[in-house]
Design an enzyme around this catalytic site. Structure first.
Site, PDB file in Angstrom:
ATOM      1  N   TYR A  15      33.728  40.920  59.540  1.00 20.82           N
ATOM      2  CA  TYR A  15      32.668  40.512  60.469  1.00 20.82           C
ATOM      3  C   TYR A  15      32.321  39.030  60.368  1.00 20.82           C
ATOM      4  O   TYR A  15      31.529  38.530  61.169  1.00 20.82           O
ATOM      5  CB  TYR A  15      31.394  41.321  60.211  1.00 20.82           C
ATOM      6  CG  TYR A  15      31.580  42.796  60.419  1.00 20.82           C
ATOM      7  CD1 TYR A  15      31.699  43.328  61.696  1.00 20.82           C
ATOM      8  CD2 TYR A  15      31.645  43.668  59.334  1.00 20.82           C
ATOM      9  CE1 TYR A  15      31.882  44.685  61.889  1.00 20.82           C
ATOM     10  CE2 TYR A  15      31.822  45.029  59.515  1.00 20.82           C
ATOM     11  CZ  TYR A  15      31.941  45.530  60.796  1.00 20.82           C
ATOM     12  OH  TYR A  15      32.122  46.872  60.982  1.00 20.82           O
ATOM     13  N   HIS A  20      27.881  38.269  66.129  1.00 22.17           N
ATOM     14  CA  HIS A  20      26.702  38.927  65.556  1.00 22.17           C
ATOM     15  C   HIS A  20      26.274  38.270  64.240  1.00 22.17           C
ATOM     16  O   HIS A  20      25.176  38.520  63.756  1.00 22.17           O
ATOM     17  CB  HIS A  20      27.012  40.408  65.334  1.00 22.17           C
ATOM     18  CG  HIS A  20      25.924  41.351  65.740  1.00 22.17           C
ATOM     19  ND1 HIS A  20      24.835  40.993  66.506  1.00 22.17           N
ATOM     20  CD2 HIS A  20      25.756  42.676  65.470  1.00 22.17           C
ATOM     21  CE1 HIS A  20      24.063  42.054  66.696  1.00 22.17           C
ATOM     22  NE2 HIS A  20      24.594  43.079  66.071  1.00 22.17           N
ATOM     23  N   ASN A  68      21.816  46.931  61.464  1.00 18.15           N
ATOM     24  CA  ASN A  68      20.754  47.875  61.813  1.00 18.15           C
ATOM     25  C   ASN A  68      19.954  48.335  60.598  1.00 18.15           C
ATOM     26  O   ASN A  68      19.061  49.168  60.738  1.00 18.15           O
ATOM     27  CB  ASN A  68      21.331  49.077  62.579  1.00 18.15           C
ATOM     28  CG  ASN A  68      22.324  49.872  61.767  1.00 18.15           C
ATOM     29  OD1 ASN A  68      22.777  49.430  60.721  1.00 18.15           O
ATOM     30  ND2 ASN A  68      22.666  51.051  62.256  1.00 18.15           N
TER      31      ASN A  68
END
EC number: 3.1.1.29
Length: 189
Positions: A15, A20, A68
């Site tokens: 990632y 993000h 999250n």
């Protein structure tokens, strides 16, 4: 501690270059500038450091849970250092701003951002500051997840990096209470 600065993103090499992780990019750039070494702090489940800048003591927090689940690490570090929500600045990617744009904002909704949604829950308030780093929008809501979880093209990455630089340039004014001046300078670009 005067301020807690948190950068949102997803941990792991897969990632690291995704849109993000714009919050991670911003916090890491700041840590490098102030000579802070982010180290794993198991009790808060984040990479953390303390630093002095602009005559202030800063806490730096990079949650190591997925986006999250960002709220728990930020809340835990804030509670440990007794930092009130209005003295927390959360750096995050923002779909509603184009690459190259950045905005400082206090409070507001999460706008579908799962990291902010979890922070609202963990902190019990929306009354914290956000540094919104524009990443652009893919054009359709069904394309959002693959979009934020992919790397921006080089031209967009350059614009995002420039927005991070401008944001860090106004940070001393912001942290020292000159929020209007910081916002005016950042928002006029």
């Amino acid at each position: 501690m005067d301020w807690l600065l948190a950068g949102l993103g997803n941990p792991g090499a897969e990632y690291a270059r995704t849109r993000h992780n714009a919050g991670f990019w911003t916090l890491q750039t700041l840590a490098d500038r102030v000579g802070a070494s982010l180290r794993m702090e198991k009790r808060w489940h984040c990479l953390a450091a303390t630093a002095r800048a602009s005559g202030l003591e800063l806490g730096l927090c990079m949650p190591q849970d997925f986006m999250n689940r960002s709220g728990g690490p930020v809340q835990a570090m804030a509670a440990f250092y007794k930092v009130a929500a209005e003295r927390i600045l959360v750096m995050h990617d923002e779909l509603d701003l184009p690459p190259g744009a950045a905005r400082l904002k206090r409070g507001g909704g999460h706008g579908g951002h799962n990291g902010l949604r979890d922070l609202d829950r963990a902190l019990g308030t929306r009354d914290y500051w956000r540094l919104r780093i524009g990443i652009g929008h893919p054009g359709h809501k069904d394309a959002v997840i693959p979009y934020v979880l992919s790397a921006p093209p080089p031209a967009d990455k350059t614009l995002i990096d420039e927005a991070i630089e401008r944001s860090l340039g106004v940070l001393p004014d912001f942290l020292c209470g000159r929020t209007d001046a910081a916002q005016k300078s950042l928002h006029s670009d």
